[in-house]
Design a protein around this motif. Structure first.
Motif, PDB file in Angstrom:
ATOM      1  N   PHE A 102       0.848  -1.210   0.000  1.00 39.07           N
ATOM      2  CA  PHE A 102       0.000   0.000   0.000  1.00 39.07           C
ATOM      3  C   PHE A 102       0.881   1.257   0.000  1.00 39.07           C
ATOM      4  O   PHE A 102       0.650   2.197  -0.767  1.00 39.07           O
ATOM      5  CB  PHE A 102      -0.863   0.048   1.269  1.00 39.07           C
ATOM      6  N   ALA A 188      -1.643   6.572   3.577  1.00 36.59           N
ATOM      7  CA  ALA A 188      -2.096   6.723   4.970  1.00 36.59           C
ATOM      8  C   ALA A 188      -2.719   5.424   5.478  1.00 36.59           C
ATOM      9  O   ALA A 188      -2.431   4.978   6.596  1.00 36.59           O
ATOM     10  CB  ALA A 188      -3.098   7.876   5.067  1.00 36.59           C
ATOM     11  N   VAL A 189      -3.551   4.820   4.646  1.00 33.04           N
ATOM     12  CA  VAL A 189      -4.177   3.550   5.041  1.00 33.04           C
ATOM     13  C   VAL A 189      -3.101   2.477   5.241  1.00 33.04           C
ATOM     14  O   VAL A 189      -3.153   1.694   6.196  1.00 33.04           O
ATOM     15  CB  VAL A 189      -5.212   3.105   3.981  1.00 33.04           C
ATOM     16  N   LEU A 191       0.062   2.914   6.121  1.00 33.48           N
ATOM     17  CA  LEU A 191       0.797   3.170   7.365  1.00 33.48           C
ATOM     18  C   LEU A 191       0.018   2.676   8.580  1.00 33.48           C
ATOM     19  O   LEU A 191       0.576   2.062   9.493  1.00 33.48           O
ATOM     20  CB  LEU A 191       1.083   4.670   7.500  1.00 33.48           C
ATOM     21  N   LEU A 192      -1.278   2.956   8.563  1.00 32.39           N
ATOM     22  CA  LEU A 192      -2.103   2.512   9.693  1.00 32.39           C
ATOM     23  C   LEU A 192      -2.216   0.996   9.731  1.00 32.39           C
ATOM     24  O   LEU A 192      -2.168   0.388  10.806  1.00 32.39           O
ATOM     25  CB  LEU A 192      -3.490   3.153   9.593  1.00 32.39           C
ATOM     26  N   LEU A 193      -2.349   0.395   8.549  1.00 28.49           N
ATOM     27  CA  LEU A 193      -2.416  -1.072   8.502  1.00 28.49           C
ATOM     28  C   LEU A 193      -1.114  -1.679   9.008  1.00 28.49           C
ATOM     29  O   LEU A 193      -1.129  -2.701   9.717  1.00 28.49           O
ATOM     30  CB  LEU A 193      -2.698  -1.540   7.069  1.00 28.49           C
ATOM     31  N   LEU A 194      -0.008  -1.029   8.684  1.00 34.26           N
ATOM     32  CA  LEU A 194       1.295  -1.514   9.155  1.00 34.26           C
ATOM     33  C   LEU A 194       1.355  -1.458  10.691  1.00 34.26           C
ATOM     34  O   LEU A 194       1.777  -2.417  11.344  1.00 34.26           O
ATOM     35  CB  LEU A 194       2.413  -0.670   8.542  1.00 34.26           C
ATOM     36  N   GLY A 195       0.930  -0.339  11.238  1.00 30.33           N
ATOM     37  CA  GLY A 195       0.920  -0.215  12.695  1.00 30.33           C
ATOM     38  C   GLY A 195       0.015  -1.245  13.341  1.00 30.33           C
ATOM     39  O   GLY A 195       0.370  -1.894  14.322  1.00 30.33           O
ATOM     40  N   TRP A 196      -1.161  -1.410  12.755  1.00 31.62           N
ATOM     41  CA  TRP A 196      -2.125  -2.378  13.277  1.00 31.62           C
ATOM     42  C   TRP A 196      -1.549  -3.794  13.204  1.00 31.62           C
ATOM     43  O   TRP A 196      -1.682  -4.579  14.151  1.00 31.62           O
ATOM     44  CB  TRP A 196      -3.406  -2.266  12.455  1.00 31.62           C
ATOM     45  N   LEU A 198       1.665  -4.702  13.068  1.00 30.69           N
ATOM     46  CA  LEU A 198       2.789  -4.884  13.989  1.00 30.69           C
ATOM     47  C   LEU A 198       2.294  -5.000  15.428  1.00 30.69           C
ATOM     48  O   LEU A 198       2.858  -5.732  16.224  1.00 30.69           O
ATOM     49  CB  LEU A 198       3.786  -3.718  13.853  1.00 30.69           C
ATOM     50  N   ARG A 199       1.221  -4.260  15.728  1.00 30.78           N
ATOM     51  CA  ARG A 199       0.663  -4.359  17.078  1.00 30.78           C
ATOM     52  C   ARG A 199       0.082  -5.759  17.308  1.00 30.78           C
ATOM     53  O   ARG A 199       0.296  -6.367  18.357  1.00 30.78           O
ATOM     54  CB  ARG A 199      -0.436  -3.320  17.292  1.00 30.78           C
TER      55      ARG A 199
ATOM     56  N   PRO B  84      -3.174  13.894   6.208  1.00 30.28           N
ATOM     57  CA  PRO B  84      -3.529  12.477   6.417  1.00 30.28           C
ATOM     58  C   PRO B  84      -2.317  11.554   6.480  1.00 30.28           C
ATOM     59  O   PRO B  84      -2.306  10.602   7.260  1.00 30.28           O
ATOM     60  CB  PRO B  84      -4.395  12.144   5.199  1.00 30.28           C
ATOM     61  N   ALA B  88      -1.345   9.520   9.723  1.00 31.18           N
ATOM     62  CA  ALA B  88      -1.248   8.053   9.719  1.00 31.18           C
ATOM     63  C   ALA B  88       0.036   7.601  10.418  1.00 31.18           C
ATOM     64  O   ALA B  88       0.045   6.578  11.115  1.00 31.18           O
ATOM     65  CB  ALA B  88      -1.296   7.531   8.296  1.00 31.18           C
ATOM     66  N   MET B  92       0.185   5.228  13.545  1.00 30.44           N
ATOM     67  CA  MET B  92       1.017   4.022  13.645  1.00 30.44           C
ATOM     68  C   MET B  92       1.753   4.007  14.989  1.00 30.44           C
ATOM     69  O   MET B  92       1.837   2.972  15.641  1.00 30.44           O
ATOM     70  CB  MET B  92       2.012   3.983  12.483  1.00 30.44           C
ATOM     71  N   LEU B  95      -0.727   3.034  17.586  1.00 33.12           N
ATOM     72  CA  LEU B  95      -1.039   1.609  17.511  1.00 33.12           C
ATOM     73  C   LEU B  95       0.085   0.761  18.097  1.00 33.12           C
ATOM     74  O   LEU B  95      -0.159  -0.292  18.687  1.00 33.12           O
ATOM     75  CB  LEU B  95      -1.268   1.208  16.048  1.00 33.12           C
ATOM     76  N   LEU B  96       1.312   1.227  17.904  1.00 32.83           N
ATOM     77  CA  LEU B  96       2.460   0.463  18.400  1.00 32.83           C
ATOM     78  C   LEU B  96       2.711   0.705  19.891  1.00 32.83           C
ATOM     79  O   LEU B  96       3.631   0.128  20.465  1.00 32.83           O
ATOM     80  CB  LEU B  96       3.721   0.820  17.601  1.00 32.83           C
ATOM     81  N   SER B 158      -9.130   2.031   9.278  1.00 39.67           N
ATOM     82  CA  SER B 158      -8.186   2.996   8.704  1.00 39.67           C
ATOM     83  C   SER B 158      -8.777   3.665   7.471  1.00 39.67           C
ATOM     84  O   SER B 158      -8.675   4.886   7.306  1.00 39.67           O
ATOM     85  CB  SER B 158      -6.886   2.289   8.318  1.00 39.67           C
ATOM     86  N   VAL B 162      -9.467   7.715   7.298  1.00 41.63           N
ATOM     87  CA  VAL B 162      -8.723   8.502   6.301  1.00 41.63           C
ATOM     88  C   VAL B 162      -9.704   9.191   5.349  1.00 41.63           C
ATOM     89  O   VAL B 162      -9.537  10.364   4.995  1.00 41.63           O
ATOM     90  CB  VAL B 162      -7.739   7.595   5.523  1.00 41.63           C
TER      91      VAL B 162
END
Lengths: 201, 208
Positions: A102, A188-189, A191-196, A198-199, B84, B88, B92, B95-96, B158, B162
Motif C-alpha cells: 500500500f 495513509a491507510v 501506514l495505519l495497517l502496518l501499525g495495526w 505490527l501491534r 492524512p 497516519a 502508527m 497503535l504500536l 483505517s 482517512v
C-alpha cells in the motif's frame, strides 16, 4: 528495451521471497457459485482491491502504454500466483507485506513518480504473484478452485481497465492532483495497517 | 367475462411480484450474513465516525482546508495531502504503543494555531506551512491510533477515518472557495477567529 525486460524479470523474481510462509484465508460466500464468489471477493476485500486500484492509478498516470501493459500483465500474474496458491496452499495472514505494498504504490501515485513502463510491469508482476498466491491458498481451503480464481481475475481486469482508462483520459490539471490525493490516502491507510499489523504481531 | 379474466390475470401478476419481493426480503439476511468475515463494516463505520466524534478534531481538519484555500496552489492540495499521511504516521505510533506526551494539548493547540493562521491569512514558506500542519497531524493521528476500538478491523477502520479526514479537508477547501471575493476573505478570517476561540475554550476546559 531488452535490458529493461531483463531488469523487470530479475526484479519480479526478487519479489518471490516476499511470498509468506502462511497465507490469508479470507473469503466471501455469495451463494451464487464460485465464479461470483471470486468477483465479490475482490470487490469486498480492501486488502486486494486497494492495491489493484493503486496500481491502476499509477499505470494510468504513466500513460496509455503503461496502462495497457498493466491491464494484461497484472491479471495474468495474479492468475499464475493464484494457481501456485491452489497447488501449494498454506493458511495464515500476511498483513505486513500487504501494508508495505500500500505504502509503496500509494507513494508512487502521490508523488506522481516518473517511472518507466517497465517498472510498472515489475510492480504488476510482483503484486499480482503475491496477492494471487494469497487468494489461491484461500480458494484452495474454501474449495472454490480455479473457477473462484477466474472470478477474481475477471473482476481485476475490469477494475484495472476502468480505473487506468479513466486516469489516462483525465485532462484538467486538478484531476491529476485528485488522483495524487487518492494515492496519499492509500499511503495513509497502508501506514495505519502496518501499525495495526505490527501491534497484532 | 373477458374483463374478469384480465382482472384476475393482473391480480395474479401483482401477487407474483409481491411473492417474489417477499422471497427476496426473506432471503436477504441469509445473503447478507453469509460472510466468512465479520466486523468489517463495524470497523469501517467506527473509522468514519471517529474523526467527527470530537469538535477539536473537526475544527482543526477543516482549518487545514481553509488555510490551503487561502494560500492557493500548491498549498491547496499539498496541505490536505500532508495532514492524512503524517496523521497516519502518528496513528502508527499510537497503535504500536509509543507514548507521546501532551497529545490532548497538542490537538487543542492545533485548533488554536491553525485558526490563527487562517485569521491572520499568514503566508509562510510552503515547507514551513507543511511542517506546521504535519506536526499537529501527529497528535491527531496518535489519538486515533490509541483509541482504535478492540475487535475492529484495522484496515476498514483505517480506510474509514482517512476518508473522513480527507472529506473534512475537502469541506474546508470548499468553504475556502469564497476567498476569491472580498467579503469571502473577511468571512474566512472571521471563521479562523472562531476556530481559535473554540480552541481556547477547549484549552480552558482541559486546564480547569
Amino acid at each position: 528495451m531488452r535490458w529493461g525486460l531483463l531488469r523487470a524479470a530479475i526484479a519480479s523474481a526478487a519479489t518471490v521471497p516476499m511470498i509468506p510462509a502462511v497465507a490469508s484465508a479470507h473469503l466471501v460466500n455469495t451463494g451464487l457459485g464460485p465464479f461470483y464468489d471470486g468477483i465479490s471477493h475482490l470487490t469486498l476485500t480492501p486488502e486486494d482491491l486497494l492495491p489493484a486500484i493503486a496500481l491502476a492509478l499509477l499505470a494510468g498516470l504513466r500513460g496509455a502504454y503503461a496502462g495497457r501493459l498493466a491491464l494484461f500483465i497484472f491479471p495474468a500474474s495474479w492468475l499464475i500466483g493464484g494457481l501456485a496458491g491452489l497447488a501449494w496452499p498454506t493458511v495464515g495472514t500476511a498483513p505486513v507485506p500487504i501494508a508495505v505494498g500500500f505504502i509503496l504504490l500509494g507513494g508512487l501515485v502521490a508523488t506522481d513518480a516518473n517511472i518507466k513502463p517497465s517498472w510498472v510491469v515489475v510492480l504488476a508482476i510482483g503484486l499480482g504473484l503475491f496477492h494471487g498466491y494469497l487468494n489461491g491458498a484461500a480458494m484452495s481451503q474454501a474449495r472454490l478452485g480455479a473457477l473462484g480464481l477466474g472470478g477474481i481475475v475477471a473482476a481485476l481486469f475490469a477494475v484495472v481497465a476502468l480505473v487506468a482508462a479513466l486516469v489516462v483520459a483525465l485532462r484538467p490539471p486538478w484531476t491529476r492532483i485528485a488522483v495524487r490525493v487518492a494515492g496519499s490516502w492509500i499511503v495513509a491507510v497502508g501506514l495505519l495497517l502496518l501499525g495495526w499489523s505490527l501491534r497484532a504481531a | 367475462m373477458i374483463g374478469d379474466h384480465r382482472t384476475h390475470a393482473a391480480f395474479s401478476a401483482r401477487a407474483m411480484i409481491r411473492a417474489a419481493l417477499a422471497m427476496v426480503v426473506a432471503l436477504w439476511p441469509v445473503l447478507a450474513w453469509a460472510h466468512a468475515e465479520q466486523g468489517r463494516a463495524a470497523g469501517f463505520l467506527a473509522g468514519v465516525h471517529h474523526p467527527i466524534s470530537g469538535l477539536d478534531h473537526v475544527l482543526a481538519m477543516i482549518s487545514v482546508g481553509l488555510w490551503g484555500a487561502q494560500l492557493g496552489a500548491p498549498a491547496i492540495w499539498l496541505l490536505p495531502v500532508t495532514f492524512p499521511v503524517v496523521m497516519a504516521m502518528g496513528g502508527m505510533l499510537g497503535l504500536l504503543g509509543v507514548h507521546l506526551p501532551g497529545v490532548e494539548i497538542g490537538i487543542i493547540f492545533s485548533g488554536i494555531v491553525l485558526g490563527l493562521t487562517v485569521f491572520a491569512e499568514w503566508r509562510p514558506p510552503m515547507g514551513l506551512a507543511a511542517a506546521i500542519v504535519g506536526c499537529f497531524a501527529v497528535f491527531h493521528g496518535h489519538a486515533h491510533g490509541v483509541e482504535l476500538p478492540a475487535g475492529a478491523s484495522g484496515l476498514t477502520y483505517s480506510i474509514g477515518f482517512v476518508m473522513t479526514t480527507g472529506t473534512l479537508h475537502a469541506v474546508g477547501i470548499g468553504i475556502g472557495v469564497i476567498h476569491r471575493w472580498g467579503w469571502g476573505r473577511l468571512a474566512l478570517r472571521a471563521s479562523g477567529a472562531c476556530v481559535t476561540t473554540a480552541g481556547l475554550f477547549f484549552l480552558w476546559k482541559v486546564l480547569a
